[in-house]
Motif scaffolding. Sequence first.
Motif, PDB file in Angstrom:
ATOM      1  N   ASP A   1      37.512  49.942  45.454  1.00 52.68           N
ATOM      2  CA  ASP A   1      36.984  49.263  44.272  1.00 52.68           C
ATOM      3  C   ASP A   1      37.943  48.203  43.739  1.00 52.68           C
ATOM      4  O   ASP A   1      37.518  47.257  43.051  1.00 52.68           O
ATOM      5  CB  ASP A   1      36.675  50.283  43.173  1.00 52.68           C
ATOM      6  CG  ASP A   1      35.401  51.066  43.451  1.00 52.68           C
ATOM      7  OD1 ASP A   1      34.566  50.568  44.232  1.00 52.68           O
ATOM      8  OD2 ASP A   1      35.242  52.171  42.908  1.00 52.68           O
TER       9      ASP A   1
ATOM     10  N   LYS B   1      37.352  44.311  44.480  1.00 57.82           N
ATOM     11  CA  LYS B   1      36.389  43.468  43.782  1.00 57.82           C
ATOM     12  C   LYS B   1      37.096  42.202  43.287  1.00 57.82           C
ATOM     13  O   LYS B   1      38.183  42.250  42.715  1.00 57.82           O
ATOM     14  CB  LYS B   1      35.784  44.216  42.596  1.00 57.82           C
ATOM     15  CG  LYS B   1      34.699  43.452  41.873  1.00 57.82           C
ATOM     16  CD  LYS B   1      34.134  44.270  40.719  1.00 57.82           C
ATOM     17  CE  LYS B   1      33.048  43.481  39.988  1.00 57.82           C
ATOM     18  NZ  LYS B   1      32.477  44.256  38.842  1.00 57.82           N
TER      19      LYS B   1
ATOM     20  N   THR C   1      29.734  49.688  45.247  1.00 55.66           N
ATOM     21  CA  THR C   1      29.205  49.485  43.892  1.00 55.66           C
ATOM     22  C   THR C   1      29.344  48.034  43.449  1.00 55.66           C
ATOM     23  O   THR C   1      28.871  47.648  42.383  1.00 55.66           O
ATOM     24  CB  THR C   1      29.934  50.392  42.892  1.00 55.66           C
ATOM     25  OG1 THR C   1      31.347  50.122  42.967  1.00 55.66           O
ATOM     26  CG2 THR C   1      29.697  51.861  43.224  1.00 55.66           C
ATOM     27  N   TRP C   2      30.000  47.219  44.267  1.00 56.45           N
ATOM     28  CA  TRP C   2      30.190  45.800  43.976  1.00 56.45           C
ATOM     29  C   TRP C   2      29.902  44.995  45.241  1.00 56.45           C
ATOM     30  O   TRP C   2      29.885  45.535  46.336  1.00 56.45           O
ATOM     31  CB  TRP C   2      31.621  45.514  43.501  1.00 56.45           C
ATOM     32  CG  TRP C   2      32.662  46.103  44.412  1.00 56.45           C
ATOM     33  CD1 TRP C   2      33.182  47.356  44.362  1.00 56.45           C
ATOM     34  CD2 TRP C   2      33.262  45.477  45.554  1.00 56.45           C
ATOM     35  NE1 TRP C   2      34.083  47.570  45.381  1.00 56.45           N
ATOM     36  CE2 TRP C   2      34.165  46.422  46.123  1.00 56.45           C
ATOM     37  CE3 TRP C   2      33.166  44.213  46.146  1.00 56.45           C
ATOM     38  CZ2 TRP C   2      34.932  46.144  47.256  1.00 56.45           C
ATOM     39  CZ3 TRP C   2      33.925  43.934  47.261  1.00 56.45           C
ATOM     40  CH2 TRP C   2      34.809  44.897  47.806  1.00 56.45           C
TER      41      TRP C   2
END
Length: 285
Positions: A139, A142, A173-174
């Motif tokens: 994450d 990003k 999720t991105w």
Amino acid sequence: MKRNVFLGLLMAGLLIFSVQTAMAAGTVLDEIMTAGVIKVSTDANYAPQSFLNEKGELEGFDISVATEIAKRLGVKVQFITPDWDLITAGKWGKRWDISVGSMTPTKERKNALLFTIPYYSSPAQFAIHKDNTTIKTIDDLKDKKIGVASETTNERFLQQDLVIQDTKISYLTWKPSHSNLKTYPTDANQIEDLALGDGARLDAVFTSRQTLAQSIKSGCGTGCPLKMLGDPTYYEPLSVALDKSRKNSESFLTKLNEVIDSMYKDGTLVKLSMKFYGTDLIPKL
């Protein structure tokens, strides 16, 4: 006399036409068996799947699989190394017969190609420069600069439009922005850019775990200061591909599936996976 000559010429023409028609109606498998050679497209810079060794000879997992397929068909193997986008586009025009290049049978590719049963599976993996201390998880990538080989399933995954039959895909999720996603002709090119320095051209690369492991192990020739980040994001089945536009390929596809199945059953694929990857990447049929 003239009539007999005419009839003779007519019969000869019909005979030639019949022979040509029979040849045209022959299957792809017939053509390969008659030629005694199977032409295989692959990548010459994709270790440990396929690469040039110190003798200038092709070596690797895919090379060994292709060579074994030829052996079990009873023909010789000839390797061709076209650009990846030419392979995935189909319409090969008989320049090569099959692709043994770790290709995923995506929905898009099935428009142009036929695929065998998978001969192994591949985990997709992120890597960062080993000097980086700020990127701890996936994450954290990003808004970072990420490299990926173009026209690959890994690019499709990052763009979140990858479809693989019978494979569930869970996206990140991105999603990388267009400006932060840099594409390369081959995996080797993006790895070389990341190796130049932390954030110099890239913050991370995304490719197969085995490609990264091989690069780190071999040192990329002049040094490969990389480290893997997180767990694999997804696993993809990899198959032998055939040109869908080439007529009468069905029996050849059936034969290839029989050959690959025999390589499953006698343990050949597992042995080759352990040899080149140090782990069993062969799915259970």
